[in-house]
Design a protein around this motif. Structure first.
Motif, PDB file in Angstrom:
ATOM      1  N   GLY A 191      39.194  45.727  45.970  1.00 25.01           N
ATOM      2  CA  GLY A 191      40.269  46.710  45.854  1.00 25.01           C
ATOM      3  C   GLY A 191      41.323  46.366  44.813  1.00 25.01           C
ATOM      4  N   ALA A 192      41.144  45.271  44.107  1.00 26.70           N
ATOM      5  CA  ALA A 192      42.120  44.868  43.091  1.00 26.70           C
ATOM      6  C   ALA A 192      42.069  45.816  41.902  1.00 26.70           C
ATOM      7  CB  ALA A 192      41.828  43.439  42.631  1.00 26.70           C
ATOM      8  N   GLU A 193      43.148  45.827  41.135  1.00 26.47           N
ATOM      9  CA  GLU A 193      43.193  46.652  39.923  1.00 26.47           C
ATOM     10  C   GLU A 193      41.977  46.384  39.047  1.00 26.47           C
ATOM     11  OE1 GLU A 193      46.009  46.875  36.019  1.00 26.47           O
ATOM     12  OE2 GLU A 193      47.024  46.705  37.960  1.00 26.47           O
ATOM     13  N   GLU A 194      41.675  45.112  38.833  1.00 26.70           N
ATOM     14  CA  GLU A 194      40.421  44.681  38.212  1.00 26.70           C
ATOM     15  C   GLU A 194      39.700  43.853  39.264  1.00 26.70           C
ATOM     16  OE1 GLU A 194      39.997  42.940  34.318  1.00 26.70           O
ATOM     17  OE2 GLU A 194      41.924  43.795  33.729  1.00 26.70           O
ATOM     18  N   PRO A 195      38.682  44.391  39.945  1.00 21.02           N
ATOM     19  CA  PRO A 195      38.009  43.642  41.014  1.00 21.02           C
ATOM     20  C   PRO A 195      37.569  42.251  40.542  1.00 21.02           C
ATOM     21  CG  PRO A 195      37.242  45.900  40.974  1.00 21.02           C
ATOM     22  CD  PRO A 195      38.082  45.711  39.744  1.00 21.02           C
ATOM     23  N   TYR A 196      37.696  41.276  41.453  1.00 21.43           N
ATOM     24  CA  TYR A 196      37.322  39.898  41.138  1.00 21.43           C
ATOM     25  C   TYR A 196      36.832  39.223  42.408  1.00 21.43           C
ATOM     26  CZ  TYR A 196      41.855  38.691  43.185  1.00 21.43           C
ATOM     27  OH  TYR A 196      42.912  38.551  44.045  1.00 21.43           O
ATOM     28  N   THR A 197      36.212  38.065  42.221  1.00 19.07           N
ATOM     29  CA  THR A 197      35.725  37.267  43.337  1.00 19.07           C
ATOM     30  C   THR A 197      36.163  35.827  43.117  1.00 19.07           C
ATOM     31  OG1 THR A 197      33.819  38.698  43.675  1.00 19.07           O
ATOM     32  CG2 THR A 197      33.648  36.458  44.544  1.00 19.07           C
ATOM     33  N   LEU A 198      36.757  35.238  44.152  1.00 20.34           N
ATOM     34  CA  LEU A 198      37.141  33.828  44.110  1.00 20.34           C
ATOM     35  C   LEU A 198      36.023  32.989  44.722  1.00 20.34           C
ATOM     36  CD1 LEU A 198      40.844  34.016  45.333  1.00 20.34           C
ATOM     37  CD2 LEU A 198      40.009  33.850  42.969  1.00 20.34           C
ATOM     38  N   ILE A 199      35.847  31.810  44.181  1.00 22.95           N
ATOM     39  CA  ILE A 199      34.898  30.861  44.768  1.00 22.95           C
ATOM     40  C   ILE A 199      35.706  29.906  45.630  1.00 22.95           C
ATOM     41  CG2 ILE A 199      33.176  29.081  44.333  1.00 22.95           C
ATOM     42  CD1 ILE A 199      32.658  30.473  41.613  1.00 22.95           C
ATOM     43  N   GLN A 200      35.482  29.982  46.950  1.00 24.73           N
ATOM     44  CA  GLN A 200      36.100  29.083  47.918  1.00 24.73           C
ATOM     45  C   GLN A 200      35.005  28.139  48.391  1.00 24.73           C
ATOM     46  OE1 GLN A 200      39.144  29.650  47.711  1.00 24.73           O
ATOM     47  NE2 GLN A 200      39.830  31.634  48.411  1.00 24.73           N
ATOM     48  N   TRP A 201      35.360  27.187  49.249  1.00 28.78           N
ATOM     49  CA  TRP A 201      34.385  26.186  49.699  1.00 28.78           C
ATOM     50  C   TRP A 201      34.491  25.973  51.194  1.00 28.78           C
ATOM     51  CZ3 TRP A 201      31.029  24.908  46.011  1.00 28.78           C
ATOM     52  CH2 TRP A 201      31.406  25.160  44.688  1.00 28.78           C
ATOM     53  N   ARG A 202      33.367  25.646  51.804  1.00 26.02           N
ATOM     54  CA  ARG A 202      33.348  25.266  53.230  1.00 26.02           C
ATOM     55  C   ARG A 202      32.507  24.001  53.367  1.00 26.02           C
ATOM     56  NH1 ARG A 202      28.412  26.472  55.185  1.00 26.02           N
ATOM     57  NH2 ARG A 202      27.333  28.187  54.190  1.00 26.02           N
ATOM     58  N   CYS A 203      32.915  23.155  54.292  1.00 22.36           N
ATOM     59  CA  CYS A 203      32.194  21.906  54.524  1.00 22.36           C
ATOM     60  C   CYS A 203      30.865  22.187  55.208  1.00 22.36           C
ATOM     61  CB  CYS A 203      33.019  20.959  55.399  1.00 22.36           C
ATOM     62  SG  CYS A 203      34.299  20.101  54.490  1.00 22.36           S
ATOM     63  N   LEU A 204      29.824  21.554  54.712  1.00 25.26           N
ATOM     64  CA  LEU A 204      28.511  21.683  55.343  1.00 25.26           C
ATOM     65  C   LEU A 204      28.402  20.789  56.556  1.00 25.26           C
ATOM     66  CD1 LEU A 204      26.260  21.884  52.178  1.00 25.26           C
ATOM     67  CD2 LEU A 204      26.837  23.712  53.764  1.00 25.26           C
TER      68      LEU A 204
ATOM     69  N   ALA B   1      29.627  27.008  48.471  1.00 26.07           N
ATOM     70  CA  ALA B   1      30.510  28.063  47.985  1.00 26.07           C
ATOM     71  C   ALA B   1      30.542  29.227  48.963  1.00 26.07           C
ATOM     72  CB  ALA B   1      30.042  28.547  46.619  1.00 26.07           C
ATOM     73  N   VAL B   2      31.717  29.809  49.089  1.00 23.88           N
ATOM     74  CA  VAL B   2      31.927  31.053  49.819  1.00 23.88           C
ATOM     75  C   VAL B   2      32.587  31.995  48.816  1.00 23.88           C
ATOM     76  CG1 VAL B   2      33.141  32.178  51.724  1.00 23.88           C
ATOM     77  CG2 VAL B   2      32.221  29.875  52.030  1.00 23.88           C
ATOM     78  N   PHE B   3      32.008  33.156  48.632  1.00 28.45           N
ATOM     79  CA  PHE B   3      32.491  34.089  47.614  1.00 28.45           C
ATOM     80  C   PHE B   3      33.417  35.101  48.275  1.00 28.45           C
ATOM     81  CE2 PHE B   3      29.937  32.502  44.220  1.00 28.45           C
ATOM     82  CZ  PHE B   3      28.885  31.884  44.871  1.00 28.45           C
ATOM     83  N   GLU B   4      34.706  35.049  47.902  1.00 25.58           N
ATOM     84  CA  GLU B   4      35.734  35.913  48.479  1.00 25.58           C
ATOM     85  C   GLU B   4      35.971  37.084  47.529  1.00 25.58           C
ATOM     86  OE1 GLU B   4      39.418  34.172  50.284  1.00 25.58           O
ATOM     87  OE2 GLU B   4      40.369  35.430  48.753  1.00 25.58           O
ATOM     88  N   HIS B   5      35.465  38.247  47.907  1.00 23.54           N
ATOM     89  CA  HIS B   5      35.541  39.438  47.061  1.00 23.54           C
ATOM     90  C   HIS B   5      36.888  40.144  47.218  1.00 23.54           C
ATOM     91  CE1 HIS B   5      31.309  39.031  46.145  1.00 23.54           C
ATOM     92  NE2 HIS B   5      31.055  38.914  47.437  1.00 23.54           N
ATOM     93  N   HIS B   6      37.411  40.572  46.110  1.00 26.36           N
ATOM     94  CA  HIS B   6      38.635  41.381  46.072  1.00 26.36           C
ATOM     95  C   HIS B   6      38.285  42.673  45.344  1.00 26.36           C
ATOM     96  CE1 HIS B   6      41.472  38.227  47.487  1.00 26.36           C
ATOM     97  NE2 HIS B   6      40.456  37.465  47.119  1.00 26.36           N
TER      98      HIS B   6
ATOM     99  N   LEU C  80      49.764  37.620  46.281  1.00 25.93           N
ATOM    100  CA  LEU C  80      49.599  36.630  45.211  1.00 25.93           C
ATOM    101  C   LEU C  80      49.165  37.348  43.934  1.00 25.93           C
ATOM    102  CD1 LEU C  80      47.758  33.871  47.224  1.00 25.93           C
ATOM    103  CD2 LEU C  80      50.079  33.759  46.336  1.00 25.93           C
ATOM    104  N   PRO C  81      49.528  36.806  42.777  1.00 28.17           N
ATOM    105  CA  PRO C  81      49.090  37.441  41.529  1.00 28.17           C
ATOM    106  C   PRO C  81      47.568  37.441  41.426  1.00 28.17           C
ATOM    107  CG  PRO C  81      50.721  35.721  41.108  1.00 28.17           C
ATOM    108  CD  PRO C  81      50.354  35.632  42.552  1.00 28.17           C
ATOM    109  N   GLU C  82      47.037  38.525  40.874  1.00 27.52           N
ATOM    110  CA  GLU C  82      45.599  38.609  40.651  1.00 27.52           C
ATOM    111  C   GLU C  82      45.243  37.808  39.401  1.00 27.52           C
ATOM    112  OE1 GLU C  82      44.581  42.742  40.447  1.00 27.52           O
ATOM    113  OE2 GLU C  82      45.226  43.108  42.507  1.00 27.52           O
ATOM    114  N   PRO C  83      44.094  37.131  39.413  1.00 29.63           N
ATOM    115  CA  PRO C  83      43.712  36.375  38.225  1.00 29.63           C
ATOM    116  C   PRO C  83      43.452  37.315  37.049  1.00 29.63           C
ATOM    117  CG  PRO C  83      41.982  36.272  39.888  1.00 29.63           C
ATOM    118  CD  PRO C  83      43.120  37.015  40.484  1.00 29.63           C
ATOM    119  N   ARG C  84      43.827  36.872  35.881  1.00 31.95           N
ATOM    120  CA  ARG C  84      43.586  37.606  34.641  1.00 31.95           C
ATOM    121  C   ARG C  84      42.865  36.676  33.680  1.00 31.95           C
ATOM    122  NH1 ARG C  84      44.154  41.970  36.853  1.00 31.95           N
ATOM    123  NH2 ARG C  84      46.157  42.963  37.094  1.00 31.95           N
TER     124      ARG C  84
END
Length: 151
Positions: free
Chosen positions: A134-147, A127-132, A11-15
């Motif tokens: 190894g990306a060209e510009e490292p980033y973290t996505l905010i995902q979610w999980r049900c409590l 929130a669950v923080f999904e770290h990337h 998938l494309p990396e966020p910019r």
């Protein structure tokens, strides 16, 4: 929190469209924090990031840390791949999460877990923080999980 990816590689990396404006949010996510803009003049919360307040038009926009929890405001089970890398990786769940501690602004992310799970409006999520890293510009996505799954 995790380096595991919810969706497949390819998938494309966020910019950042406006790095000077958006960077505080993304930098905080890499530190497993959520920052949301708040006006220094009228205290209005807002999302997405803007140079001026939506309410009073003040340029005194600040960033405030908010708890990494919210409520499901809306959701969608995605059945059709919207990118070639997603072929064979559907369905997945996208949620619009309302942050009660941030003036009820809403963030979008994926809902982790069983893609066939029952999703209820108003369910609490964390929130669950999904770290990337190894990306060209490292980033973290905010995902979610049900409590509710933890009860």
């Amino acid at each position: 929190m995790t380096d595991a990816q919810y969706l497949p590689d390819g998938l494309p990396e966020p910019r950042l469209a406006e790095p000077d404006l958006e960077r505080p949010h993304w930098d905080a996510a890499r530190e497993e924090k959520i920052l949301v803009q708040r006006c220094g003049s009228c205290a209005t919360w807002q999302w997405g990031p803007e140079w001026i307040c939506h309410k009073c038009l003040s340029p005194d926009m600040r960033w405030a840390e908010v708890p990494p929890r919210g409520l499901i405001y809306s959701w969608e089970r995605i059945w059709h791949p919207v990118h070639p890398a997603l072929k064979g990786h559907t369905p997945y769940l996208a949620v619009l999460v309302e942050l009660p501690d941030a003036g009820h602004v809403r963030l979008v992310g994926n809902l982790l877990g069983d893609p066939y799970q029952t999703v209820k409006i108003g369910s609490p999520v964390a929130a669950v923080f999904e770290h990337h890293r190894g990306a060209e510009e490292p980033y973290t996505l905010i995902q979610w999980r049900c409590l509710e799954d933890e009860q």
